[in-house]
Design a protein around this motif. Sequence first.
Motif, PDB file in Angstrom:
ATOM      1  N   GLY A   1       2.993 -14.250 -14.405  1.00 43.78           N
ATOM      2  CA  GLY A   1       3.407 -15.717 -15.554  1.00 43.78           C
ATOM      3  C   GLY A   1       2.689 -16.627 -15.255  1.00 43.78           C
ATOM      4  O   GLY A   1       2.849 -17.685 -15.799  1.00 43.78           O
ATOM      5  N   VAL A   2       1.718 -16.678 -14.301  1.00 39.98           N
ATOM      6  CA  VAL A   2       0.900 -17.928 -14.068  1.00 39.98           C
ATOM      7  C   VAL A   2      -0.220 -17.949 -15.196  1.00 39.98           C
ATOM      8  O   VAL A   2      -0.862 -17.123 -15.462  1.00 39.98           O
ATOM      9  CB  VAL A   2       0.203 -18.003 -12.803  1.00 39.98           C
ATOM     10  CG1 VAL A   2      -0.951 -19.034 -12.684  1.00 39.98           C
ATOM     11  CG2 VAL A   2       1.163 -18.027 -11.582  1.00 39.98           C
ATOM     12  N   ALA A   3      -0.294 -19.182 -15.971  1.00 35.78           N
ATOM     13  CA  ALA A   3      -1.239 -19.123 -17.429  1.00 35.78           C
ATOM     14  C   ALA A   3      -2.541 -19.389 -16.884  1.00 35.78           C
ATOM     15  O   ALA A   3      -3.449 -18.746 -17.278  1.00 35.78           O
ATOM     16  CB  ALA A   3      -0.639 -20.328 -17.798  1.00 35.78           C
ATOM     17  N   GLU A   4      -2.994 -19.843 -15.704  1.00 40.65           N
ATOM     18  CA  GLU A   4      -4.460 -20.059 -15.237  1.00 40.65           C
ATOM     19  C   GLU A   4      -4.349 -20.535 -14.063  1.00 40.65           C
ATOM     20  O   GLU A   4      -3.574 -21.054 -13.449  1.00 40.65           O
ATOM     21  CB  GLU A   4      -5.087 -21.026 -16.399  1.00 40.65           C
ATOM     22  CG  GLU A   4      -6.519 -20.888 -16.110  1.00 40.65           C
ATOM     23  CD  GLU A   4      -7.162 -19.720 -16.285  1.00 40.65           C
ATOM     24  OE1 GLU A   4      -7.374 -19.024 -15.512  1.00 40.65           O
ATOM     25  OE2 GLU A   4      -7.282 -19.270 -17.618  1.00 40.65           O
ATOM     26  N   VAL A   5      -5.411 -20.043 -13.370  1.00 43.21           N
ATOM     27  CA  VAL A   5      -5.728 -20.354 -11.892  1.00 43.21           C
ATOM     28  C   VAL A   5      -7.142 -21.128 -11.841  1.00 43.21           C
ATOM     29  O   VAL A   5      -8.302 -20.581 -12.528  1.00 43.21           O
ATOM     30  CB  VAL A   5      -5.829 -19.279 -11.013  1.00 43.21           C
ATOM     31  CG1 VAL A   5      -6.320 -19.723  -9.544  1.00 43.21           C
ATOM     32  CG2 VAL A   5      -4.789 -18.344 -11.043  1.00 43.21           C
ATOM     33  N   PHE A   6      -7.008 -22.361 -11.413  1.00 44.85           N
ATOM     34  CA  PHE A   6      -8.285 -23.286 -11.591  1.00 44.85           C
ATOM     35  C   PHE A   6      -8.791 -23.363  -9.892  1.00 44.85           C
ATOM     36  O   PHE A   6      -8.104 -24.062  -8.970  1.00 44.85           O
ATOM     37  CB  PHE A   6      -7.875 -24.682 -11.877  1.00 44.85           C
ATOM     38  CG  PHE A   6      -7.521 -24.703 -13.330  1.00 44.85           C
ATOM     39  CD1 PHE A   6      -8.482 -24.553 -14.237  1.00 44.85           C
ATOM     40  CD2 PHE A   6      -6.286 -24.653 -13.667  1.00 44.85           C
ATOM     41  CE1 PHE A   6      -8.056 -24.589 -15.569  1.00 44.85           C
ATOM     42  CE2 PHE A   6      -5.926 -24.771 -15.173  1.00 44.85           C
ATOM     43  CZ  PHE A   6      -6.992 -24.628 -16.028  1.00 44.85           C
ATOM     44  N   GLY A   7     -10.033 -22.765  -9.792  1.00 37.30           N
ATOM     45  CA  GLY A   7     -10.674 -22.722  -8.390  1.00 37.30           C
ATOM     46  C   GLY A   7     -11.283 -24.264  -8.103  1.00 37.30           C
ATOM     47  O   GLY A   7     -11.346 -25.154  -9.099  1.00 37.30           O
TER      48      GLY A   7
ATOM     49  N   ASP B   1     -10.329 -13.351  -6.558  1.00 38.33           N
ATOM     50  CA  ASP B   1     -10.404 -12.610  -7.858  1.00 38.33           C
ATOM     51  C   ASP B   1      -9.149 -11.740  -7.864  1.00 38.33           C
ATOM     52  O   ASP B   1      -8.570 -11.738  -8.877  1.00 38.33           O
ATOM     53  CB  ASP B   1     -11.547 -12.172  -8.324  1.00 38.33           C
ATOM     54  CG  ASP B   1     -12.665 -13.220  -8.562  1.00 38.33           C
ATOM     55  OD1 ASP B   1     -11.952 -14.240  -8.748  1.00 38.33           O
ATOM     56  OD2 ASP B   1     -13.712 -12.920  -8.713  1.00 38.33           O
ATOM     57  N   ASP B   2      -8.903 -10.725  -7.070  1.00 34.74           N
ATOM     58  CA  ASP B   2      -7.944  -9.912  -7.187  1.00 34.74           C
ATOM     59  C   ASP B   2      -6.528 -10.523  -7.389  1.00 34.74           C
ATOM     60  O   ASP B   2      -5.773 -10.159  -8.087  1.00 34.74           O
ATOM     61  CB  ASP B   2      -7.943  -8.921  -5.869  1.00 34.74           C
ATOM     62  CG  ASP B   2      -9.197  -8.092  -5.947  1.00 34.74           C
ATOM     63  OD1 ASP B   2      -9.924  -8.051  -6.925  1.00 34.74           O
ATOM     64  OD2 ASP B   2      -9.586  -7.275  -4.886  1.00 34.74           O
ATOM     65  N   ASP B   3      -6.384 -11.568  -6.402  1.00 37.29           N
ATOM     66  CA  ASP B   3      -5.337 -12.315  -6.357  1.00 37.29           C
ATOM     67  C   ASP B   3      -4.808 -13.066  -7.770  1.00 37.29           C
ATOM     68  O   ASP B   3      -3.573 -13.070  -8.301  1.00 37.29           O
ATOM     69  CB  ASP B   3      -4.904 -13.270  -5.203  1.00 37.29           C
ATOM     70  CG  ASP B   3      -4.984 -12.522  -3.985  1.00 37.29           C
ATOM     71  OD1 ASP B   3      -5.015 -11.158  -3.913  1.00 37.29           O
ATOM     72  OD2 ASP B   3      -4.653 -13.238  -2.839  1.00 37.29           O
ATOM     73  N   LYS B   4      -5.857 -13.454  -8.397  1.00 36.92           N
ATOM     74  CA  LYS B   4      -5.885 -14.131  -9.468  1.00 36.92           C
ATOM     75  C   LYS B   4      -5.126 -13.190 -10.656  1.00 36.92           C
ATOM     76  O   LYS B   4      -4.262 -13.712 -11.264  1.00 36.92           O
ATOM     77  CB  LYS B   4      -7.327 -14.415 -10.058  1.00 36.92           C
ATOM     78  CG  LYS B   4      -7.473 -15.912 -10.060  1.00 36.92           C
ATOM     79  CD  LYS B   4      -8.931 -16.391 -10.775  1.00 36.92           C
ATOM     80  CE  LYS B   4      -9.509 -17.518  -9.844  1.00 36.92           C
ATOM     81  NZ  LYS B   4     -10.842 -17.769 -10.210  1.00 36.92           N
TER      82      LYS B   4
END
Lengths: 138, 332
Positions: free
Chosen positions: A113-119, A103-106
Amino acid sequence: MSADQESQSIRCLVAKVGLDGHDRGAHVIARAFRDAGFEVIYSGLHNAPDEIVQAAVQEDVNVLGISILSGAHDTLVPKIVAGLKEYDAFEDTLILVGGVVPDDDKAELKELGVAEVFGPGTPMEETIEFVRENAPER
Amino acid sequence: MSAKHADLLDELLDGKHRALARVITKIENRDPGYRELVSALHGHTGSADVIGVTGSPGAGKSTLVDKVANYYRDRGETVGVIAIDPSSPFTGGAVLGDRIRMASNVGDMDVFFRSMSARGSLGGLSTATTDAVKALDAFGKDKIIVETVGAGQNEIDIVKTADTVAVLVPPESGDNVQMLKAGILEIADVFVVNKADLPGADRAVSDLKEMVHMRGDEPTPEFGADVEGYDWTPEVIETVAKEGEGVEEFIDLLDEHHELLEKTGMLDAKARTRYAEEIRALLREDANRLVTEEIESHGGMTELVEAVYERETDPYSVAADVIAPIEDCVHD
């Protein structure tokens, strides 16, 4: 099809960056994107950040999906972002990260500038919907 | 041309990769105003050599293209590659996977590799490909390689884009009746039996040689019959592209063919044929648009079909009705 000829297609680069050798997830997402009507460029395993920048610029993709399982996201993603900026391609490329990201890295990635992170376990429809809604115009 | 497109054009001519990429996107999407953009490109074209590579799926086209591009780079030339892959007829989606094989040119921006989806229509594809070649040519690429979708035996369109056409034939590619069939085998200037380390390669080579021998060296009639001295007989060579074997010989052949094209005036004849084809294609496109508008003014296709289905009229009468006003305009 001829009527659809003039409509623009969403182009996505699905890229595996770094050293991990698992691309099953990337294959699954490439196929799901294809079935959603996107044009998917799959770059294969073990890409260096440079390679991904080169591909994203030349292919003029609206969406760059980076798959990382190795945990090296916080060194690799910034290099990609910097490369895209160098070619003026950062502003209108939707950057997505898929993989195992704490989560912290997210938060850090998003700031970058990353729009979304999908786990893991994200339903495919959710990702596709996100792309449809957010893919920058060409 | 819009100011935005004018800027894009300037940037492309200035050598900006991003602009080149964006122009190709506009061409692919038939973006409003793309025609003006391509019109403006035309004056800057004419210096690149265009090579077409086709052949059945799995013949090793991308791997060979990768090695060829690398070789040209070593010689100091810049390269553009357009690789076409099939798209789904149902969703329009596509996985474009040729880029994966471009390993020898990683990080080298002077190899501009662009994946293109067939987007359903082959006719439209050839227009888009021709226009994308123009963009690469205007950008200043020395060599442009067009790699077609390896779907079938009907990849004849590529001839219209390329100066030199290479057809890849894998070993074990069927009996020699396949070689008798019309189509793809007739368009080759060079035959490449790739994966020549596999069993069956010798057989493929001898079958091809026999076929070439029987065909004689008549130049393709569609390109200026008045060209003299163009006595090229298609060559058959073996490569193992993965290992780089035979690549040099292949390139020597491409060079040799190109020299002959230039020397005999065949290159110019081909260019003229190509422009005629291009003008016809654009006119067909325009005529199509006019016809579509006429169909709409007759109540739309659904209504017309319904009338035919109910036996109130027939397809021939409908076509005559729809075309009548256009015909009148032309004849007046």
